[in-house]
Design a protein around this motif. Structure first.
Motif, short mmCIF file in Angstrom:
data_model
loop_
_atom_site.label_atom_id
_atom_site.label_comp_id
_atom_site.label_asym_id
_atom_site.label_seq_id
_atom_site.Cartn_x
_atom_site.Cartn_y
_atom_site.Cartn_z
N ARG A 137 0.88 -1.17 0.00
CA ARG A 137 0.00 0.00 0.00
C ARG A 137 0.91 1.21 0.00
NH1 ARG A 137 -2.44 3.75 3.52
NH2 ARG A 137 -4.57 4.27 2.91
N VAL A 138 0.74 2.08 -0.97
CA VAL A 138 1.57 3.27 -1.12
C VAL A 138 0.70 4.47 -0.78
CG1 VAL A 138 3.00 4.63 -2.67
CG2 VAL A 138 2.86 2.14 -2.97
N GLN A 139 1.14 5.24 0.21
CA GLN A 139 0.40 6.45 0.61
C GLN A 139 1.31 7.65 0.43
OE1 GLN A 139 -2.07 6.65 4.28
NE2 GLN A 139 -0.64 8.29 4.86
N TRP A 140 0.81 8.64 -0.29
CA TRP A 140 1.56 9.87 -0.56
C TRP A 140 0.87 11.01 0.17
CZ3 TRP A 140 0.62 13.40 -5.21
CH2 TRP A 140 1.63 14.36 -5.34
N THR A 141 1.60 11.68 1.06
CA THR A 141 1.08 12.86 1.74
C THR A 141 1.84 14.07 1.24
OG1 THR A 141 0.52 11.57 3.71
CG2 THR A 141 0.67 13.96 3.98
N PHE A 142 1.09 15.03 0.77
CA PHE A 142 1.60 16.28 0.24
C PHE A 142 1.28 17.33 1.29
CE2 PHE A 142 1.53 19.95 -2.63
CZ PHE A 142 2.51 19.63 -3.57
N ALA A 143 2.26 17.74 2.08
CA ALA A 143 2.07 18.67 3.19
C ALA A 143 2.65 20.03 2.78
CB ALA A 143 2.76 18.14 4.44
N ALA A 144 1.82 21.06 2.87
CA ALA A 144 2.25 22.35 2.33
C ALA A 144 1.76 23.52 3.16
CB ALA A 144 1.73 22.49 0.90
N ASP A 145 2.47 24.63 2.98
CA ASP A 145 2.04 25.92 3.50
C ASP A 145 2.45 26.96 2.47
OD1 ASP A 145 1.00 27.93 5.07
OD2 ASP A 145 2.72 28.03 6.41
N GLY A 146 1.67 28.00 2.38
CA GLY A 146 1.98 29.07 1.44
C GLY A 146 0.97 30.18 1.55
N VAL A 147 1.11 31.15 0.68
CA VAL A 147 0.17 32.27 0.66
C VAL A 147 -1.20 31.75 0.25
CG1 VAL A 147 2.01 33.94 0.19
CG2 VAL A 147 0.78 32.87 -1.71
N ALA A 148 -2.23 32.54 0.54
CA ALA A 148 -3.62 32.11 0.30
C ALA A 148 -3.86 31.61 -1.13
CB ALA A 148 -4.59 33.22 0.67
#
Length: 163
Positions: free
Chosen positions: A119-130
């Motif tokens: 099972r492959v799980q990809w988490t894309f965790a981000a922060d940025g301007v609105a």
């Protein structure tokens, strides 16, 4: 000009203001998936269609680094923040030429399935301007499709590889 992003750690995968999580099961073993992610960096462009170039670069103060180029001209300089064989591979973006990002970390978590696959799980965790955050939310379906297509392509590539 490259923009420097915040040097987040692996905990950012849980604390990021925006987290997109996608998962898919494949017939390949966790070990084969991990090796494709962590050890065959140059191979990413063969199975992840958005990637035009992936290559290791000189290690930085925080560990191994890699350069990634995407279709459309986006470039990233990344630092590997976790490399646990057959379990997790994660990297943070240190520099990017795309506007609006403050921090970005991607985690690939691999776990065995009852059928012997992974099972492959990809988490894309981000922060940025609105506008960046809104763009990611709007683009969620596209990122999910890109993930599913990439992991499907990786599964076919691994199935065709000599044992």
């Amino acid at each position: 000009m490259a923009r420097h992003l915040l040097p987040v750690g692996l905990d950012f995968v849980e604390t990021a203001p925006l987290r997109l999580v996608f998962a898919r099961e494949v017939s390949a073993s966790p070990g084969a998936v991990y090796r494709a992610l962590a050890e065959d960096v140059e191979g990413w462009s063969q199975w992840f269609s958005a990637v035009t170039l992936a290559r290791p670069v000189e290690d930085g103060a925080d560990g191994p680094r890699r350069e990634i180029r995407l279709k459309g001209g986006t470039r990233f300089l990344e630092t590997i923040v976790a490399a646990e064989p057959d379990a997790v591979y994660a990297y943070r973006v240190d520099e990017a030429n795309a506007p609006g990002m403050r921090a970005l970390l991607e985690e690939w978590r691999i776990s065995p399935t009852a059928s012997g696959g992974a099972r492959v799980q990809w988490t894309f965790a981000a922060d940025g301007v609105a506008p960046f955050r809104v763009g990611l939310k709007v683009g969620r379906a596209g990122l999910g499709r890109a993930f599913r297509d990439a992991v499907g392509s990786l599964e076919r590539r691994l199935a065709a590889a000599p044992a």
